[in-house]
Design a protein around this motif. Structure first.
Motif, PDB file in Angstrom:
ATOM      1  N   SER A 105      -4.001 -25.949  -2.315  1.00  0.00           N
ATOM      2  CA  SER A 105      -3.645 -26.517  -3.607  1.00  0.00           C
ATOM      3  C   SER A 105      -3.293 -25.412  -4.595  1.00  0.00           C
ATOM      4  O   SER A 105      -3.569 -24.227  -4.364  1.00  0.00           O
ATOM      5  N   GLU A 106      -2.666 -25.802  -5.688  1.00  0.00           N
ATOM      6  CA  GLU A 106      -2.270 -24.843  -6.716  1.00  0.00           C
ATOM      7  C   GLU A 106      -3.504 -24.150  -7.285  1.00  0.00           C
ATOM      8  O   GLU A 106      -4.505 -24.776  -7.581  1.00  0.00           O
ATOM      9  N   GLY A 107      -3.392 -22.842  -7.408  1.00  0.00           N
ATOM     10  CA  GLY A 107      -4.512 -22.061  -7.913  1.00  0.00           C
ATOM     11  C   GLY A 107      -5.372 -21.454  -6.831  1.00  0.00           C
ATOM     12  O   GLY A 107      -6.274 -20.665  -7.121  1.00  0.00           O
ATOM     13  N   THR A 108      -5.093 -21.802  -5.564  1.00  0.00           N
ATOM     14  CA  THR A 108      -5.875 -21.251  -4.452  1.00  0.00           C
ATOM     15  C   THR A 108      -4.968 -20.660  -3.378  1.00  0.00           C
ATOM     16  O   THR A 108      -5.363 -20.550  -2.219  1.00  0.00           O
ATOM     17  N   LYS A 109      -3.764 -20.285  -3.757  1.00  0.00           N
ATOM     18  CA  LYS A 109      -2.816 -19.707  -2.805  1.00  0.00           C
ATOM     19  C   LYS A 109      -2.986 -18.191  -2.764  1.00  0.00           C
ATOM     20  O   LYS A 109      -3.630 -17.601  -3.639  1.00  0.00           O
ATOM     21  N   PRO A 110      -2.429 -17.535  -1.729  1.00  0.00           N
ATOM     22  CA  PRO A 110      -2.564 -16.078  -1.629  1.00  0.00           C
ATOM     23  C   PRO A 110      -2.192 -15.334  -2.904  1.00  0.00           C
ATOM     24  O   PRO A 110      -2.839 -14.347  -3.265  1.00  0.00           O
ATOM     25  N   LYS A 111      -1.165 -15.799  -3.604  1.00  0.00           N
ATOM     26  CA  LYS A 111      -0.762 -15.115  -4.830  1.00  0.00           C
ATOM     27  C   LYS A 111      -1.846 -15.183  -5.902  1.00  0.00           C
ATOM     28  O   LYS A 111      -1.967 -14.269  -6.731  1.00  0.00           O
ATOM     29  N   ASP A 112      -2.657 -16.241  -5.886  1.00  0.00           N
ATOM     30  CA  ASP A 112      -3.742 -16.367  -6.870  1.00  0.00           C
ATOM     31  C   ASP A 112      -4.884 -15.393  -6.555  1.00  0.00           C
ATOM     32  O   ASP A 112      -5.506 -14.847  -7.474  1.00  0.00           O
ATOM     33  N   PHE A 113      -5.147 -15.183  -5.261  1.00  0.00           N
ATOM     34  CA  PHE A 113      -6.133 -14.178  -4.872  1.00  0.00           C
ATOM     35  C   PHE A 113      -5.648 -12.783  -5.279  1.00  0.00           C
ATOM     36  O   PHE A 113      -6.426 -11.951  -5.740  1.00  0.00           O
ATOM     37  N   PHE A 114      -4.355 -12.552  -5.101  1.00  0.00           N
ATOM     38  CA  PHE A 114      -3.782 -11.253  -5.448  1.00  0.00           C
ATOM     39  C   PHE A 114      -3.884 -10.998  -6.950  1.00  0.00           C
ATOM     40  O   PHE A 114      -4.240  -9.892  -7.381  1.00  0.00           O
ATOM     41  N   ARG A 115      -3.595 -12.000  -7.759  1.00  0.00           N
ATOM     42  CA  ARG A 115      -3.682 -11.843  -9.217  1.00  0.00           C
ATOM     43  C   ARG A 115      -5.114 -11.549  -9.646  1.00  0.00           C
ATOM     44  O   ARG A 115      -5.344 -10.743 -10.556  1.00  0.00           O
ATOM     45  N   ALA A 116      -6.076 -12.198  -8.983  1.00  0.00           N
ATOM     46  CA  ALA A 116      -7.479 -11.925  -9.304  1.00  0.00           C
ATOM     47  C   ALA A 116      -7.844 -10.495  -8.927  1.00  0.00           C
ATOM     48  O   ALA A 116      -8.573  -9.811  -9.662  1.00  0.00           O
ATOM     49  N   ALA A 117      -7.318 -10.021  -7.793  1.00  0.00           N
ATOM     50  CA  ALA A 117      -7.593  -8.642  -7.370  1.00  0.00           C
ATOM     51  C   ALA A 117      -6.995  -7.643  -8.346  1.00  0.00           C
ATOM     52  O   ALA A 117      -7.621  -6.626  -8.669  1.00  0.00           O
ATOM     53  N   VAL A 118      -5.791  -7.921  -8.839  1.00  0.00           N
ATOM     54  CA  VAL A 118      -5.145  -7.031  -9.808  1.00  0.00           C
ATOM     55  C   VAL A 118      -5.942  -7.006 -11.111  1.00  0.00           C
ATOM     56  O   VAL A 118      -6.163  -5.943 -11.707  1.00  0.00           O
ATOM     57  N   SER A 119      -6.390  -8.178 -11.555  1.00  0.00           N
ATOM     58  CA  SER A 119      -7.174  -8.258 -12.788  1.00  0.00           C
ATOM     59  C   SER A 119      -8.470  -7.465 -12.662  1.00  0.00           C
ATOM     60  O   SER A 119      -8.856  -6.736 -13.579  1.00  0.00           O
ATOM     61  N   ASN A 120      -9.131  -7.583 -11.510  1.00  0.00           N
ATOM     62  CA  ASN A 120     -10.363  -6.839 -11.295  1.00  0.00           C
ATOM     63  C   ASN A 120     -10.101  -5.338 -11.210  1.00  0.00           C
ATOM     64  O   ASN A 120     -10.890  -4.529 -11.710  1.00  0.00           O
ATOM     65  N   ALA A 121      -8.981  -4.969 -10.590  1.00  0.00           N
ATOM     66  CA  ALA A 121      -8.657  -3.549 -10.426  1.00  0.00           C
ATOM     67  C   ALA A 121      -8.437  -2.871 -11.771  1.00  0.00           C
ATOM     68  O   ALA A 121      -8.724  -1.681 -11.924  1.00  0.00           O
ATOM     69  N   ASN A 122      -7.943  -3.614 -12.740  1.00  0.00           N
ATOM     70  CA  ASN A 122      -7.740  -3.043 -14.079  1.00  0.00           C
ATOM     71  C   ASN A 122      -9.054  -2.652 -14.736  1.00  0.00           C
ATOM     72  O   ASN A 122      -9.067  -1.835 -15.663  1.00  0.00           O
ATOM     73  N   CYS A 131      -8.722   0.447  -3.947  1.00  0.00           N
ATOM     74  CA  CYS A 131      -8.201   0.404  -2.581  1.00  0.00           C
ATOM     75  C   CYS A 131      -9.102  -0.425  -1.678  1.00  0.00           C
ATOM     76  O   CYS A 131      -8.619  -1.206  -0.852  1.00  0.00           O
ATOM     77  N   LYS A 132     -10.405  -0.276  -1.822  1.00  0.00           N
ATOM     78  CA  LYS A 132     -11.339  -1.050  -1.012  1.00  0.00           C
ATOM     79  C   LYS A 132     -11.199  -2.539  -1.295  1.00  0.00           C
ATOM     80  O   LYS A 132     -11.248  -3.363  -0.385  1.00  0.00           O
ATOM     81  N   SER A 133     -11.025  -2.886  -2.566  1.00  0.00           N
ATOM     82  CA  SER A 133     -10.870  -4.288  -2.941  1.00  0.00           C
ATOM     83  C   SER A 133      -9.592  -4.878  -2.338  1.00  0.00           C
ATOM     84  O   SER A 133      -9.602  -5.988  -1.791  1.00  0.00           O
ATOM     85  N   PHE A 134      -8.492  -4.149  -2.408  1.00  0.00           N
ATOM     86  CA  PHE A 134      -7.228  -4.643  -1.869  1.00  0.00           C
ATOM     87  C   PHE A 134      -7.245  -4.669  -0.340  1.00  0.00           C
ATOM     88  O   PHE A 134      -6.627  -5.547   0.273  1.00  0.00           O
ATOM     89  N   TYR A 135      -7.929  -3.706   0.265  1.00  0.00           N
ATOM     90  CA  TYR A 135      -8.053  -3.710   1.717  1.00  0.00           C
ATOM     91  C   TYR A 135      -8.844  -4.934   2.172  1.00  0.00           C
ATOM     92  O   TYR A 135      -8.492  -5.605   3.153  1.00  0.00           O
ATOM     93  N   HIS A 136      -9.917  -5.248   1.460  1.00  0.00           N
ATOM     94  CA  HIS A 136     -10.720  -6.427   1.765  1.00  0.00           C
ATOM     95  C   HIS A 136      -9.879  -7.695   1.630  1.00  0.00           C
ATOM     96  O   HIS A 136      -9.948  -8.603   2.474  1.00  0.00           O
ATOM     97  N   LEU A 137      -9.080  -7.769   0.576  1.00  0.00           N
ATOM     98  CA  LEU A 137      -8.211  -8.928   0.373  1.00  0.00           C
ATOM     99  C   LEU A 137      -7.198  -9.052   1.503  1.00  0.00           C
ATOM    100  O   LEU A 137      -6.938 -10.151   2.008  1.00  0.00           O
ATOM    101  N   HIS A 138      -6.615  -7.942   1.916  1.00  0.00           N
ATOM    102  CA  HIS A 138      -5.623  -7.960   3.000  1.00  0.00           C
ATOM    103  C   HIS A 138      -6.248  -8.483   4.294  1.00  0.00           C
ATOM    104  O   HIS A 138      -5.656  -9.321   4.987  1.00  0.00           O
ATOM    105  N   CYS A 139      -7.442  -8.000   4.629  1.00  0.00           N
ATOM    106  CA  CYS A 139      -8.130  -8.447   5.849  1.00  0.00           C
ATOM    107  C   CYS A 139      -8.391  -9.949   5.807  1.00  0.00           C
ATOM    108  O   CYS A 139      -8.210 -10.659   6.808  1.00  0.00           O
ATOM    109  N   PHE A 140      -8.808 -10.442   4.649  1.00  0.00           N
ATOM    110  CA  PHE A 140      -9.083 -11.867   4.495  1.00  0.00           C
ATOM    111  C   PHE A 140      -7.813 -12.695   4.662  1.00  0.00           C
ATOM    112  O   PHE A 140      -7.782 -13.668   5.430  1.00  0.00           O
ATOM    113  N   LEU A 141      -6.741 -12.332   3.961  1.00  0.00           N
ATOM    114  CA  LEU A 141      -5.497 -13.100   4.027  1.00  0.00           C
ATOM    115  C   LEU A 141      -4.895 -13.071   5.421  1.00  0.00           C
ATOM    116  O   LEU A 141      -4.317 -14.061   5.883  1.00  0.00           O
ATOM    117  N   LYS A 142      -5.022 -11.943   6.091  1.00  0.00           N
ATOM    118  CA  LYS A 142      -4.454 -11.820   7.433  1.00  0.00           C
ATOM    119  C   LYS A 142      -5.133 -12.765   8.411  1.00  0.00           C
ATOM    120  O   LYS A 142      -4.501 -13.289   9.329  1.00  0.00           O
TER     121      LYS A 142
END
Length: 263
Positions: A105-122, A131-142
């Protein structure tokens, strides 16, 4: 109680989840927990209280079967890891090509996880943490939705001076002739999230940034030189961690050395 169980009556928890007002109530708890207080009229919740409110609201939503809503609320609250945990435990992964798969559903797509990761990275101080946060996200999405990193070729318009039309549209008005058409082969994810936050990883030329861009399937460069009808750009090679895998493990091994790029 024993009498209630013998009579097959719902428990207090079950009765609460069956209440039609439970879901709006849980959403309200999320709003209270994440509300930004301006001025002296209100006092913000303590981190402990915020965490308790979010935990309680998540339990209610999951108990009511509103799993996707719980994930969306967690992402909006910046709790990326909690959202990932809910997905891995409660939502069937979309990793079998012979089945219909899960409709996110809207708000739970891969792009929404990515936006949350970017917000946290800031809000993270070191490149290694990001890098660890984005690596974790990549493993999950894959694992959760491998189709996210399927390579696709799409035609996009870019300025001869660099930058996509989405970025330029926010700053000025230009006619169609001011842009070149370029066919870009990169992951479906990269097409959905056209801008990778290079500045958070030491710039586009840094080693860790190049590896992360390749892991998420981003094209390393987009050239507008030559005949604009024949321009073509590709994502990074699979061996560097592109959409077809192979580089994620080597990237994880190099994580302790990433601090060298953070200076």
């Amino acid at each position: 109680t024993r009498r209630r169980r013998l009579m097959s009556l719902p428990t207090a928890t079950g009765m609460y989840f069956d209440n039609p007002g439970a879901i709006p109530y849980a959403e309200t708890l999320f709003l209270i927990a994440t509300e930004k207080v301006d001025g002296k009229a209100s006092v913000p919740s303590t981190p402990s209280t915020t965490r308790q409110l979010i935990s309680y609201a998540t339990i209610i939503l999951l108990g009511c079967g509103a799993t996707f809503l719980a994930v969306r609320c967690l992402l909006c609250a910046g709790l990326l890891n909690d959202a990932i945990n809910v997905c891995t435990k409660k939502i069937k992964p979309n990793n079998k090509p012979d089945t219909e798969g899960t409709q996110f559903s809207e708000g739970t797509k891969p792009k929404d996880f990515f936006r949350a990761a970017v917000s946290n990275a800031n809000n993270q101080s070191s490149v290694a943490e990001r890098c660890k946060s984005f690596y974790h996200l990549h493993c999950f999405l894959k694992q959760w939705d491998p189709s996210t990193f399927t390579l696709e070729s799409r035609k996009i318009k870019v300025s001869p001076r660099g930058g996509s039309t989405e970025r330029i549209r926010k700053t000025s008005f230009r006619v169609a002739e001011d842009f070149d058409s370029v066919i870009v082969e990169q992951s479906a994810f990269a097409h959905e999230c056209p801008r990778f936050p290079d500045e958070l990883f030491g710039g586009k030329e840094s080693i860790c940034c190049k590896k992360l861009r390749a892991m998420f399937g981003y094209a390393q460069s987009i050239s507008t030189a030559g005949n604009k009808d024949n321009n073509f750009a590709r994502a990074g090679k699979p061996r560097t961690g592109g959409a077809r895998g192979g580089g994620a493990a080597s990237f994880a091994k190099s994580m302790p050395n990433i601090n060298a790029d953070s200076d």
